[in-house]
Design a protein around this motif. Structure first.
Motif, PDB file in Angstrom:
ATOM      1  N   ALA A 310      15.404  -4.997   0.577  1.00  0.00           N
ATOM      2  CA  ALA A 310      14.112  -5.573   0.975  1.00  0.00           C
ATOM      3  C   ALA A 310      12.933  -4.674   0.646  1.00  0.00           C
ATOM      4  CB  ALA A 310      14.107  -5.908   2.467  1.00  0.00           C
ATOM      5  N   GLY A 311      13.110  -3.737  -0.279  1.00  0.00           N
ATOM      6  CA  GLY A 311      11.996  -2.875  -0.681  1.00  0.00           C
ATOM      7  C   GLY A 311      11.483  -1.977   0.404  1.00  0.00           C
ATOM      8  N   SER A 312      12.326  -1.646   1.396  1.00  0.00           N
ATOM      9  CA  SER A 312      11.848  -0.914   2.568  1.00  0.00           C
ATOM     10  C   SER A 312      11.382   0.494   2.239  1.00  0.00           C
ATOM     11  CB  SER A 312      12.957  -0.853   3.623  1.00  0.00           C
ATOM     12  OG  SER A 312      14.124  -0.248   3.088  1.00  0.00           O
ATOM     13  N   ALA A 313      11.921   1.102   1.184  1.00  0.00           N
ATOM     14  CA  ALA A 313      11.511   2.459   0.848  1.00  0.00           C
ATOM     15  C   ALA A 313      10.089   2.508   0.301  1.00  0.00           C
ATOM     16  CB  ALA A 313      12.484   3.073  -0.166  1.00  0.00           C
ATOM     17  N   GLY A 314       9.665   1.461  -0.412  1.00  0.00           N
ATOM     18  CA  GLY A 314       8.351   1.485  -1.037  1.00  0.00           C
ATOM     19  C   GLY A 314       7.266   0.737  -0.306  1.00  0.00           C
ATOM     20  N   LEU A 315       7.634  -0.168   0.610  1.00  0.00           N
ATOM     21  CA  LEU A 315       6.631  -0.980   1.291  1.00  0.00           C
ATOM     22  C   LEU A 315       5.577  -0.156   2.032  1.00  0.00           C
ATOM     23  CD1 LEU A 315       8.412  -4.144   2.725  1.00  0.00           C
ATOM     24  CD2 LEU A 315       6.458  -4.059   1.184  1.00  0.00           C
ATOM     25  N   PRO A 316       5.948   0.902   2.761  1.00  0.00           N
ATOM     26  CA  PRO A 316       4.906   1.671   3.460  1.00  0.00           C
ATOM     27  C   PRO A 316       3.866   2.270   2.529  1.00  0.00           C
ATOM     28  CG  PRO A 316       7.070   2.204   4.334  1.00  0.00           C
ATOM     29  CD  PRO A 316       7.290   1.387   3.105  1.00  0.00           C
ATOM     30  N   TRP A 317       4.189   2.426   1.245  1.00  0.00           N
ATOM     31  CA  TRP A 317       3.257   3.012   0.285  1.00  0.00           C
ATOM     32  C   TRP A 317       2.404   1.954  -0.414  1.00  0.00           C
ATOM     33  CZ3 TRP A 317       2.815   8.195   0.222  1.00  0.00           C
ATOM     34  CH2 TRP A 317       3.845   8.908   0.847  1.00  0.00           C
ATOM     35  N   VAL A 318       2.713   0.683  -0.170  1.00  0.00           N
ATOM     36  CA  VAL A 318       1.968  -0.402  -0.820  1.00  0.00           C
ATOM     37  C   VAL A 318       1.067  -1.127   0.176  1.00  0.00           C
ATOM     38  CG1 VAL A 318       2.185  -2.579  -2.066  1.00  0.00           C
ATOM     39  CG2 VAL A 318       3.754  -0.707  -2.561  1.00  0.00           C
ATOM     40  N   ARG A 319       1.592  -1.406   1.369  1.00  0.00           N
ATOM     41  CA  ARG A 319       0.878  -2.257   2.311  1.00  0.00           C
ATOM     42  C   ARG A 319      -0.509  -1.742   2.707  1.00  0.00           C
ATOM     43  NH1 ARG A 319       4.667  -3.684   7.187  1.00  0.00           N
ATOM     44  NH2 ARG A 319       2.656  -4.518   7.883  1.00  0.00           N
ATOM     45  N   PRO A 320      -0.751  -0.421   2.849  1.00  0.00           N
ATOM     46  CA  PRO A 320      -2.109   0.003   3.207  1.00  0.00           C
ATOM     47  C   PRO A 320      -3.169  -0.382   2.185  1.00  0.00           C
ATOM     48  CG  PRO A 320      -0.545   1.773   3.612  1.00  0.00           C
ATOM     49  CD  PRO A 320       0.194   0.718   2.853  1.00  0.00           C
ATOM     50  N   ALA A 321      -2.756  -0.643   0.935  1.00  0.00           N
ATOM     51  CA  ALA A 321      -3.739  -0.940  -0.108  1.00  0.00           C
ATOM     52  C   ALA A 321      -3.867  -2.421  -0.410  1.00  0.00           C
ATOM     53  CB  ALA A 321      -3.370  -0.185  -1.394  1.00  0.00           C
ATOM     54  N   LEU A 322      -3.060  -3.286   0.229  1.00  0.00           N
ATOM     55  CA  LEU A 322      -3.110  -4.714  -0.042  1.00  0.00           C
ATOM     56  C   LEU A 322      -3.609  -5.463   1.185  1.00  0.00           C
ATOM     57  CD1 LEU A 322       0.218  -5.432  -1.973  1.00  0.00           C
ATOM     58  CD2 LEU A 322      -2.081  -5.281  -2.923  1.00  0.00           C
ATOM     59  N   ASP A 323      -4.453  -6.460   0.931  1.00  0.00           N
ATOM     60  CA  ASP A 323      -4.902  -7.297   2.045  1.00  0.00           C
ATOM     61  C   ASP A 323      -3.988  -8.512   2.175  1.00  0.00           C
ATOM     62  OD1 ASP A 323      -5.589  -9.050   0.018  1.00  0.00           O
ATOM     63  OD2 ASP A 323      -7.732  -8.602   0.118  1.00  0.00           O
ATOM     64  N   ALA A 324      -4.324  -9.410   3.082  1.00  0.00           N
ATOM     65  CA  ALA A 324      -3.465 -10.560   3.370  1.00  0.00           C
ATOM     66  C   ALA A 324      -3.369 -11.523   2.201  1.00  0.00           C
ATOM     67  CB  ALA A 324      -3.977 -11.280   4.608  1.00  0.00           C
ATOM     68  N   ASN A 325      -4.317 -11.473   1.282  1.00  0.00           N
ATOM     69  CA  ASN A 325      -4.319 -12.386   0.137  1.00  0.00           C
ATOM     70  C   ASN A 325      -3.669 -11.789  -1.092  1.00  0.00           C
ATOM     71  OD1 ASN A 325      -5.759 -14.355   1.611  1.00  0.00           O
ATOM     72  ND2 ASN A 325      -7.691 -13.276   1.163  1.00  0.00           N
ATOM     73  N   GLY A 326      -3.157 -10.567  -0.968  1.00  0.00           N
ATOM     74  CA  GLY A 326      -2.512  -9.938  -2.097  1.00  0.00           C
ATOM     75  C   GLY A 326      -3.449  -9.166  -2.997  1.00  0.00           C
ATOM     76  N   ALA A 327      -4.714  -9.043  -2.642  1.00  0.00           N
ATOM     77  CA  ALA A 327      -5.675  -8.281  -3.436  1.00  0.00           C
ATOM     78  C   ALA A 327      -5.761  -6.863  -2.903  1.00  0.00           C
ATOM     79  CB  ALA A 327      -7.049  -8.947  -3.393  1.00  0.00           C
ATOM     80  N   PHE A 328      -6.209  -5.968  -3.769  1.00  0.00           N
ATOM     81  CA  PHE A 328      -6.351  -4.581  -3.363  1.00  0.00           C
ATOM     82  C   PHE A 328      -7.541  -4.417  -2.424  1.00  0.00           C
ATOM     83  CE2 PHE A 328      -4.104  -3.488  -7.465  1.00  0.00           C
ATOM     84  CZ  PHE A 328      -2.951  -3.068  -6.822  1.00  0.00           C
ATOM     85  N   VAL A 329      -7.356  -3.594  -1.408  1.00  0.00           N
ATOM     86  CA  VAL A 329      -8.472  -3.220  -0.553  1.00  0.00           C
ATOM     87  C   VAL A 329      -9.458  -2.431  -1.402  1.00  0.00           C
ATOM     88  CG1 VAL A 329      -9.160  -1.945   1.499  1.00  0.00           C
ATOM     89  CG2 VAL A 329      -6.990  -3.196   1.470  1.00  0.00           C
ATOM     90  N   GLU A 330     -10.728  -2.689  -1.189  1.00  0.00           N
ATOM     91  CA  GLU A 330     -11.758  -2.062  -2.018  1.00  0.00           C
ATOM     92  C   GLU A 330     -11.652  -0.534  -1.931  1.00  0.00           C
ATOM     93  OE1 GLU A 330     -16.630  -2.086  -2.646  1.00  0.00           O
ATOM     94  OE2 GLU A 330     -15.672  -3.291  -1.071  1.00  0.00           O
ATOM     95  N   GLY A 331     -11.587   0.080  -3.099  1.00  0.00           N
ATOM     96  CA  GLY A 331     -11.548   1.538  -3.160  1.00  0.00           C
ATOM     97  C   GLY A 331     -10.191   2.156  -2.912  1.00  0.00           C
ATOM     98  N   MET A 332      -9.117   1.353  -2.875  1.00  0.00           N
ATOM     99  CA  MET A 332      -7.783   1.882  -2.610  1.00  0.00           C
ATOM    100  C   MET A 332      -6.788   1.371  -3.644  1.00  0.00           C
ATOM    101  SD  MET A 332      -7.130   1.998   1.493  1.00  0.00           S
ATOM    102  CE  MET A 332      -5.524   2.714   1.162  1.00  0.00           C
ATOM    103  N   ARG A 333      -5.805   2.214  -3.931  1.00  0.00           N
ATOM    104  CA  ARG A 333      -4.689   1.855  -4.780  1.00  0.00           C
ATOM    105  C   ARG A 333      -3.395   2.190  -4.049  1.00  0.00           C
ATOM    106  NH1 ARG A 333      -5.266   4.732 -10.422  1.00  0.00           N
ATOM    107  NH2 ARG A 333      -3.278   3.645 -10.712  1.00  0.00           N
ATOM    108  N   PRO A 334      -2.317   1.473  -4.323  1.00  0.00           N
ATOM    109  CA  PRO A 334      -1.053   1.792  -3.642  1.00  0.00           C
ATOM    110  C   PRO A 334      -0.584   3.202  -3.977  1.00  0.00           C
ATOM    111  CG  PRO A 334      -0.946  -0.358  -4.707  1.00  0.00           C
ATOM    112  CD  PRO A 334      -2.204   0.290  -5.185  1.00  0.00           C
ATOM    113  N   GLY A 335       0.240   3.751  -3.107  1.00  0.00           N
ATOM    114  CA  GLY A 335       0.777   5.083  -3.353  1.00  0.00           C
ATOM    115  C   GLY A 335       1.825   5.107  -4.440  1.00  0.00           C
ATOM    116  N   ILE A 336       2.381   3.948  -4.790  1.00  0.00           N
ATOM    117  CA  ILE A 336       3.313   3.837  -5.903  1.00  0.00           C
ATOM    118  C   ILE A 336       2.764   2.811  -6.880  1.00  0.00           C
ATOM    119  CG2 ILE A 336       5.318   4.542  -4.543  1.00  0.00           C
ATOM    120  CD1 ILE A 336       6.059   1.633  -4.236  1.00  0.00           C
TER     121      ILE A 336
END
Length: 697
Positions: A310-336
């Motif tokens: 279920a992608g559990s190893a990488g999800l914590p590094w992606v979710r902080p940079a994605l909003d509910a619509n799947g777009a990047f939060v302004e000024g942020m990129r995922p950690g991976i």
């Protein structure tokens, strides 16, 4: 009109400075002449000058004694006061402006200056000698301590290992957690390996605390040995990941933990792969996050993660940079840079990596020729791609057809793309021959980590660190602790930092500006599969949790109507659609055959439908009788979940017993009963027999 305040050239007077030999003598003589002239003109009694000189001599003597100055300096200062006072008394009586008075005063001044200069030099030499004496005393005490340590360990090595060594130096670690002994091996062909094999015995003989070891390694040449002795157990305490999120580089090393001497240990992965082994509960997932944190801080690495759980190893590094619509939060990129949680996405990622690597081989020939190298110059403009594959070693040994296809792609990446800057980090659940049997893994994964967490089953350190002696699993019984070896650092005890979700969010935020972008040539080879990796349709599974609450609020009927199998077993008895269909069917029969119920007859109640036999058709949970809560002990569901998480490797009864804290006999009986009920599957393999979840059998 502005004034020019720039100082001119020439000597600069420092009025705050003290008197030296020349200025001191000049000040004393001019003062005597001024007092004598004034006293002669005003008729001052000559005895006053002598009284003042005696008081000054007494005062300077007292102050010099407090400063612990030498007797020579005390005598010089007292004599200067008395001589000056004597000349002033004589000059007031005979006249201070005669040639005899002035000549004698000048002679006194020269004598004072020479005496002051001499005593000043003497005091400096005396002070330096005192400092040197103190240093010699400290060195003597330290040398005595080192000589005691050297003698103690010469005797210990002789007693335990049967080798007589000669200690050349003993160096205490700056962290205060131990020391290193540099010794010379005796002639006759003795090597450091002979001492390294007695690490446990030496540690026991020295009465070292648990978690502390005495390990031998190569010295400056083959006739020398270094013995690292740890005296403070730094593995028992939990340390959080350092809060310095500054930039790193693949060329300078990435910190993965710290040794028993509390110093960071770094890995260099420009040309080599890595293997991380750790059973359930050893801290392997935390280790993966530490690895991803290091890669997130590098300015010349892009991290691609494959985690089929279920992608559990990488999800914590992606979710902080994605909003509910799947777009990047302004000024942020995922950690991976990319995350694959399904077989299809993982296969796409591996094929993309191969396409990028093969295209780099051709497109960057001119650049490599210009740099005079056969390896692609990795930099922020041409980043290295690190493939982190959680439980990737299990993929390589899987018998599943689809997993074998992934395994072929992984081995092709490892075998062919080293020079082009594409490397892998694989994880595994155990250090067994099945996992480490692949020659490609053993040859290319030169950076190896074995997290033990006190687990003994399946932890064959000789397989993961061949040639290393004296390593015992019992030396690292703590979660997150284990052994780590790299080409730059031999296998030895280490521990990684604890990293928590809130710190992961902080790292993602702090390192957003550090991440490189894939170079244009590689991006062209990667194609749409890479360019659209963050499309909303491909990341929708990452946001399913946002709609979970709304889904659970719906009734079962709405779930059945909304999609999926429309099972009659899940519908209630008041199904209006079924009643209408039955009524219409009966009307057709009546119209065709003229049948009808008797006027006074009461239709019998229809019999309850019997559930289908378990062996026929779909084995639907809706048709199965609910399991009794008394089918097993209370801890059995936890054990079954752990066995399911272990995958195709399974778990031994002893490992389950340690997990649930029950006796091995009780665990065997409960698992045997569960196997008879079909909840688990028993794989008989002698002493290596395990229980496997039916999904992985």
């Amino acid at each position: 009109m502005a004034t020019n305040t720039q100082a001119g050239t020439g000597p600069v007077w420092d009025w705050a400075a003290g008197h030296g030999p020349v200025t001191g003598a000049l000040s004393a003589t001019t003062g005597c002449l001024a007092v004598a002239t004034t006293g002669a003109a005003t008729g001052m009694p000559p005895g006053w000058a002598l009284t003042v000189g005696a008081a000054g001599a007494i005062g300077h003597t007292v102050s010099s004694l407090r400063e612990r100055l030498s007797a020579r300096t005390v005598a010089m200062r007292a004599a200067s006061w008395l001589v000056g006072a004597g000349w002033t008394t004589w000059a007031m009586t005979t006249g201070p402006l005669s040639w005899a008075a002035l000549g004698s005063l000048a002679t006194i001044g020269v004598g004072m200056g020479a005496a002051a200069r001499s005593t000043l030099l003497y005091e400096e030499v005396r002070e330096l000698e005192a400092i040197a004496a103190a240093e010699r005393q400290v060195a003597a005490e330290l040398s005595a301590e080192r000589r005691a340590i050297a003698a103690e360990w010469v005797d210990r090595v002789q007693r335990v290992c049967g080798i007589t060594v000669r200690v050349l130096a003993v160096e205490s670690w700056p962290t205060g957690t131990g020391f290193t002994i540099d010794a010379e091996l005796p002639p006759g062909g003795a090597t450091y390996d002979r001492i390294a094999g007695y690490s446990a015995q030496l540690s026991a003989d020295a009465r070292l605390p648990h978690g502390c070891t005495a390990t031998a390694s190569q010295g400056i040449d083959q006739g020398r040995v270094l013995i690292d002795v740890t005296t403070v157990n730094v593995l028992v305490e939990e340390r959080t990941y350092p809060t310095d999120y500054g930039p790193l580089s693949i060329h300078t090393g990435i910190p993965w933990g710290y040794r028993t001497n509390a110093q960071e240990i770094c890995v260099h992965l420009r040309e080599q792969c890595a293997l991380v082994v750790g059973p359930t509960g050893s801290g392997k997932t935390n280790m993966v996050h530490v690895i991803l944190a290091g890669f997130a801080r590098t300015t010349d690495v892009l991290t691609w993660v494959i985690d089929l759980n279920a992608g559990s190893a990488g999800l914590p590094w992606v979710r902080p940079a994605l909003d509910a619509n799947g777009a990047f939060v302004e000024g942020m990129r995922p950690g991976i840079d990319w995350l694959a949680s399904t077989y299809e996405e993982a296969l796409t990622m591996l094929e993309t990596a191969l396409a990028v690597g093969h295209h780099r081989k051709v497109a960057y020939q001119d650049l490599m020729a210009e740099r005079n190298t056969d390896q692609l110059p990795i930099s922020a403009k041409i980043p290295q791609i690190m493939l982190v594959i959680d439980e990737g070693a299990e993929i390589l040994i899987s018998s599943d057809k689809r997993m074998r296809k992934l395994a072929e792609k992984i081995l092709e990446v490892i075998r062919m793309l080293r020079a082009m800057g594409i490397r892998t980090v694989l994880t595994a659940l155990g250090a067994t021959g099945a996992v480490l049997g692949n020659l490609m893994i053993r040859r290319e994964a030169k950076a190896r980590v074995c997290l033990t967490g006190g687990e003994v089953e399946g932890m064959d350190l000789g397989k993961i660190f061949p040639g290393s002696r004296g390593l015992k699993v019992t030396q690292a019984p703590y979660q997150g602790a284990g052994f780590m070896g790299t080409p730059e650092s031999p296998a030895a005890l280490f521990k990684n930092w604890r990293i928590l979700p809130n710190q992961i969010r902080d790292i993602v935020t702090a390192t957003t500006d550090l991440h490189p972008t894939l170079d244009t040539i590689s991006a062209r080879a990667a194609g749409p599969a890479y360019a659209r990796r963050w499309d909303a349709t491909r990341t929708a599974w990452m946001r399913d949790h946002l709609n979970h609450a709304a889904d659970t609020a719906q009734s079962p009927q709405s779930h059945a109507a909304g999609g999926g199998l429309n099972l009659s077993a899940l519908r209630g008895s008041n199904d209006t659609d079924a009643d209408a269909l039955a009524a219409e069917f009966m009307q057709q029969i009546d119209a065709k055959f003229g049948t009808a119920p008797e006027p006074d007859a009461t239709p019998p109640a229809p019999p309850a439908p019997e559930p289908p036999a378990p062996a026929e058709g779909l084995n639907l949970s809706a048709l199965r009788e609910p399991k009794s809560h008394n089918a097993g002990p209370a801890w059995l569901p936890e054990a079954v979940d752990a066995i399911e998480s272990a995958g195709a490797t399974g778990m031994k009864p002893s490992a389950v017993a340690d997990l649930v804290g029950r006796s091995r006999q009780a665990v065997r009986d409960a698992l045997k009963a569960a196997a008879e009920r079909g909840e688990v599957v028993y794989r008989d393999n002698g002493p290596h027999s395990v229980y496997i979840h039916p999904d992985h059998a």
